[in-house]
Design a protein around this motif. Structure first.
Motif, mmCIF file in Angstrom:
data_model
loop_
_atom_site.group_PDB
_atom_site.id
_atom_site.type_symbol
_atom_site.label_atom_id
_atom_site.label_comp_id
_atom_site.label_asym_id
_atom_site.label_seq_id
_atom_site.Cartn_x
_atom_site.Cartn_y
_atom_site.Cartn_z
ATOM 1 N N SER A 75 38.545 45.055 46.693
ATOM 2 C CA SER A 75 38.628 44.782 45.120
ATOM 3 C C SER A 75 39.357 43.237 44.892
ATOM 4 N N GLN A 76 38.718 42.886 43.646
ATOM 5 C CA GLN A 76 39.752 41.432 43.335
ATOM 6 C C GLN A 76 40.745 41.802 42.780
ATOM 7 N N HIS A 77 41.192 42.997 42.691
ATOM 8 C CA HIS A 77 42.424 43.554 42.364
ATOM 9 C C HIS A 77 43.673 43.832 43.465
ATOM 10 N N THR A 121 43.533 46.462 29.183
ATOM 11 C CA THR A 121 42.556 45.605 30.411
ATOM 12 C C THR A 121 43.394 45.549 31.591
ATOM 13 N N LEU A 124 43.101 49.100 33.386
ATOM 14 C CA LEU A 124 42.114 49.461 33.795
ATOM 15 C C LEU A 124 41.627 48.538 35.199
ATOM 16 N N GLN A 125 42.343 47.319 35.135
ATOM 17 C CA GLN A 125 41.877 46.711 36.481
ATOM 18 C C GLN A 125 42.764 47.313 37.428
ATOM 19 N N CYS A 127 43.542 50.219 37.931
ATOM 20 C CA CYS A 127 42.822 51.580 38.034
ATOM 21 C C CYS A 127 41.547 51.145 38.885
ATOM 22 N N GLU A 128 40.999 50.104 39.010
ATOM 23 C CA GLU A 128 39.683 49.940 39.717
ATOM 24 C C GLU A 128 40.327 49.739 41.165
ATOM 25 N N ALA A 129 41.420 49.126 41.522
ATOM 26 C CA ALA A 129 41.985 49.012 42.693
ATOM 27 C C ALA A 129 42.546 50.288 43.190
ATOM 28 N N ALA A 131 41.167 53.268 42.429
ATOM 29 C CA ALA A 131 39.932 54.106 42.646
ATOM 30 C C ALA A 131 39.465 53.607 44.080
ATOM 31 N N GLU A 132 39.220 52.490 44.201
ATOM 32 C CA GLU A 132 38.883 52.058 45.654
ATOM 33 C C GLU A 132 39.550 52.370 46.860
ATOM 34 N N ASN A 161 46.450 41.626 39.857
ATOM 35 C CA ASN A 161 46.051 41.620 41.429
ATOM 36 C C ASN A 161 47.533 42.281 42.087
#
Length: 172
Positions: A75-77, A121, A124-125, A127-129, A131-132, A161
């Motif tokens: 992830s970019q995060h 924002t 959510l970013q 959360c993306e990290a 989730a992965e 990040n």
């Protein structure tokens, strides 16, 4: 193996290829420096575990697992981890992506309450990290604003990040 305090300061050379430019921080468990890779001319962050922490074999193993887990996430995060090794002193270190910006705790302290849209924002970013990581069986055990770093993407857009992840331990 006897583990000694690493003598790390500006100008120190690590692993025959990183030159320390500055100390970024020091805590009870370790220290982080900004160091330039001599061959690639790239700035990296290098995290060192202090000897009193590494005397506990489980701490050294946790540090190693943290690096392995983080290196698998794309992830970019999530902060990139490039290497993990030991100094001749026995101290372990992890070479990571060097980020420019500040953590969300410092941002909130400086600005106060963030606008809802902006805060969403960032959440959510993060959360993306997460989730992965969860999809890979990895959990974050200390998710807080001080562990979320605000930087920018190549277009200049805000980018969260920085959460570090550890592989979940199987129950025995």
């Amino acid at each position: 193996m006897t583990i000694r305090e690493p003598d790390i300061r500006t100008g120190s050379i690590i692993a025959d290829k990183y030159v320390v430019e500055r100390i970024l921080g020091r805590g009870g468990m370790g220290m982080v420096v900004a160091a330039r890779h001599t061959g690639l001319d790239e700035l990296r962050a290098i995290k060192f575990m202090l000897p009193h922490v590494l005397r506990d074999a489980t701490a050294a193993e946790r540090f190693r697992r943290e690096a392995q887990a983080a290196s698998r996430l794309k992830s970019q995060h999530v902060v990139r981890v490039y290497d993990i090794d030991r100094l001749p002193t026995g101290s372990m270190y992890m070479v990571m992506e060097h980020l420019r910006g500040r953590d969300l705790k410092a941002l909130a302290k400086a600005r106060g309450v963030l606008p809802v849209r902006e805060a969403c924002t960032y959440v959510l970013q993060a959360c993306e990290a997460v989730a992965e990581a969860h999809a890979s069986g990895i959990v974050h055990r200390d998710l807080k604003t001080a562990n979320l770093f605000l930087t920018t993407d190549p277009r200049g857009e805000p980018l969260i990040n920085g959460p570090r992840f550890r592989r979940r331990q199987a129950h025995r």
